[in-house]
Enzyme design. Structure first.
Site, PDB file in Angstrom:
ATOM      1  N   CYS A  45      35.096  44.089  36.762  1.00  0.00           N
ATOM      2  CA  CYS A  45      34.215  43.341  37.669  1.00  0.00           C
ATOM      3  C   CYS A  45      32.903  44.112  37.644  1.00  0.00           C
ATOM      4  CB  CYS A  45      34.793  43.308  39.082  1.00  0.00           C
ATOM      5  SG  CYS A  45      33.625  42.672  40.319  1.00  0.00           S
ATOM      6  N   THR A  46      31.814  43.402  37.440  1.00  0.00           N
ATOM      7  CA  THR A  46      30.533  44.097  37.242  1.00  0.00           C
ATOM      8  C   THR A  46      30.031  44.783  38.517  1.00  0.00           C
ATOM      9  OG1 THR A  46      29.394  41.993  37.629  1.00  0.00           O
ATOM     10  CG2 THR A  46      29.806  42.631  35.334  1.00  0.00           C
ATOM     11  N   HIS A  47      30.628  44.443  39.654  1.00  0.00           N
ATOM     12  CA  HIS A  47      30.260  45.155  40.889  1.00  0.00           C
ATOM     13  C   HIS A  47      30.793  46.594  40.894  1.00  0.00           C
ATOM     14  CE1 HIS A  47      29.227  41.220  42.556  1.00  0.00           C
ATOM     15  NE2 HIS A  47      28.751  41.827  43.626  1.00  0.00           N
ATOM     16  N   CYS A  97      29.313  38.693  34.843  1.00  0.00           N
ATOM     17  CA  CYS A  97      30.353  38.498  35.857  1.00  0.00           C
ATOM     18  C   CYS A  97      31.654  38.166  35.126  1.00  0.00           C
ATOM     19  CB  CYS A  97      29.949  37.345  36.774  1.00  0.00           C
ATOM     20  SG  CYS A  97      31.215  36.896  37.977  1.00  0.00           S
ATOM     21  N   ASN A  98      32.659  39.011  35.299  1.00  0.00           N
ATOM     22  CA  ASN A  98      33.954  38.753  34.646  1.00  0.00           C
ATOM     23  C   ASN A  98      34.625  37.507  35.205  1.00  0.00           C
ATOM     24  OD1 ASN A  98      34.985  41.518  33.095  1.00  0.00           O
ATOM     25  ND2 ASN A  98      33.520  41.915  34.719  1.00  0.00           N
ATOM     26  N   THR A  99      34.503  37.308  36.522  1.00  0.00           N
ATOM     27  CA  THR A  99      35.170  36.177  37.160  1.00  0.00           C
ATOM     28  C   THR A  99      34.623  34.863  36.608  1.00  0.00           C
ATOM     29  OG1 THR A  99      35.336  37.559  39.139  1.00  0.00           O
ATOM     30  CG2 THR A  99      35.817  35.228  39.410  1.00  0.00           C
ATOM     31  N   ASP A 120      24.988  36.619  37.966  1.00  0.00           N
ATOM     32  CA  ASP A 120      26.207  37.085  38.632  1.00  0.00           C
ATOM     33  C   ASP A 120      26.300  36.404  39.995  1.00  0.00           C
ATOM     34  OD1 ASP A 120      28.541  38.622  39.181  1.00  0.00           O
ATOM     35  OD2 ASP A 120      27.372  40.144  40.215  1.00  0.00           O
ATOM     36  N   SER A 121      27.439  36.586  40.649  1.00  0.00           N
ATOM     37  CA  SER A 121      27.595  36.040  42.000  1.00  0.00           C
ATOM     38  C   SER A 121      26.815  36.857  43.025  1.00  0.00           C
ATOM     39  CB  SER A 121      29.076  36.049  42.390  1.00  0.00           C
ATOM     40  OG  SER A 121      29.580  37.372  42.309  1.00  0.00           O
ATOM     41  N   TYR A 145      33.010  35.130  44.274  1.00  0.00           N
ATOM     42  CA  TYR A 145      33.650  34.200  43.348  1.00  0.00           C
ATOM     43  C   TYR A 145      35.155  34.487  43.230  1.00  0.00           C
ATOM     44  CZ  TYR A 145      29.359  32.193  41.221  1.00  0.00           C
ATOM     45  OH  TYR A 145      28.202  31.506  40.976  1.00  0.00           O
ATOM     46  N   GLY A 146      35.524  35.728  43.584  1.00  0.00           N
ATOM     47  CA  GLY A 146      36.856  36.236  43.237  1.00  0.00           C
ATOM     48  C   GLY A 146      38.044  35.460  43.758  1.00  0.00           C
TER      49      GLY A 146
HETATM   50  N1  DGL Z   1      30.810  40.562  39.787  1.00  0.00           N
HETATM   51  C1  DGL Z   1      31.864  39.634  39.637  1.00  0.00           C
HETATM   52  C2  DGL Z   1      32.768  39.977  38.465  1.00  0.00           C
HETATM   53  O1  DGL Z   1      32.365  40.650  37.526  1.00  0.00           O
HETATM   54  C3  DGL Z   1      32.659  39.102  40.776  1.00  0.00           C
HETATM   55  C4  DGL Z   1      32.446  39.389  42.202  1.00  0.00           C
HETATM   56  C5  DGL Z   1      32.866  38.229  43.079  1.00  0.00           C
HETATM   57  O2  DGL Z   1      32.021  37.364  43.278  1.00  0.00           O
HETATM   58  O3  DGL Z   1      34.032  38.186  43.536  1.00  0.00           O
HETATM   59  O4  DGL Z   1      33.886  39.560  38.422  1.00  0.00           O
END
Ligand code: DGL
Length: 258
Positions: free
Chosen positions: A188-190, A74-76, A10-11, A42-43
């Site tokens: 978003c996994t966060h 990470c979805n992004t 992930d990021s 990453y967003g």
């Molecule tokens: N955790 C990441 C996701 O699932 C993105 C967070 C980021 O880096 O903006 O999209």
């Protein structure tokens, strides 16, 4: 037989929400968690540069750890680079993409929201999931510029103010034509790191749909047949910045097994 080596990427710390589900389902595997914190967030990054960055970071990580499976938690990154990753590396990849199909299936009001980074909700990948799976369900796309950073801060011991979180999730809640949003996809996994905070400020109760259990089931399907007699090795965490986590974060990471 050696235990499977699973690399989770992930990021930042968001992928820990996926890692904990996979580890619970497959406690005997060996885990490497790579957080590209040097590239976080990453967003909001331009697509071409981000694809190159992800390919580079994954190239280094795959060469160093020789995983049997990589989970892009990470979805992004998944909605942007899964195709290129699969074309570049021979190791199997499991991605994390917005759980639109199960959300629409379980929604009673047939009004859901997808809460993700600005990039994830604007991607063609996400729009294609809606075209394919939303049938008869109204899907609101809500991009947040701040929530991933709030989740990092929450884990780091500096929680964001309730009003700031409330403002980010407010557009998810639609009450129109006698139907209210009843399900919010955590795309978003966060964000599952903030679910308790979301519940505390939500205008009405909804289902917060975390895809992590489904991802863990997919990983079990792909590696589950592989058992090992060796005792599990402790998971390793790698920050691309090379930073050593400060004490508060280190204590939290210990609760995830690091
Ligand atoms: N955790 C990441 C996701 O699932 C993105 C967070 C980021 O880096 O903006 O999209």
């Amino acid at each position: 037989m050696k235990p499977a080596t699973i690399l989770v990427f992930d990021s930042g710390v968001g992928g820990l929400t996926v890692f904990r589900e996979i580890k619970a389902a497959l406690p005997g595997a060996h885990y490497i968690y790579v957080a590209d914190d040097a590239g976080f967030p990453y967003g909001d990054q331009p697509e071409a540069a981000l694809i190159q960055r992800i390919l580079k970071v994954m190239g280094v990580a795959i060469a160093a750890h020789k995983p049997d499976l990589v989970v892009i938690a990470c979805n992004t990154a998944s909605t942007l680079a899964l195709t290129q990753l699969r074309a570049t590396f021979s190791v199997p990849f499991v991605g994390t993409v917005p759980a639109i199909k199960p959300a629409c299936a379980q929604s009673q009001s047939k009004r859901i929201a997808v809460l993700g980074t600005q990039s994830t909700v604007s991607r063609e990948y996400t729009h294609a999931l809606i075209r394919e799976f939303a049938s008869g369900c109204d899907v609101g796309l809500v991009g947040s510029s701040h929530l991933a950073a709030y989740a990092e801060a929450e884990l780091g011991g500096n929680p964001a103010a309730a009003d700031a979180i409330k403002a980010e999730i407010a557009p998810c809640f639609i009450d129109a034509d006698g139907r209210r949003t009843d399900t919010v996809v955590l795309a978003c996994t966060h964000y599952p790191l903030l679910t308790a905070r979301f519940r505390a400020v939500a205008p009405w109760p909804v289902e917060w749909l975390d895809p992590a259990p489904a991802i863990a089931r997919r990983v079990v399907d792909l590696t589950g047949a592989r058992s090992s007699n060796e005792p599990p090795t402790p998971p390793q965490m790698v920050f691309t910045s090379g930073r050593v986590p400060p004490p508060h974060l280190a204590a939290i990471l210990a609760t995830f097994g690091f």
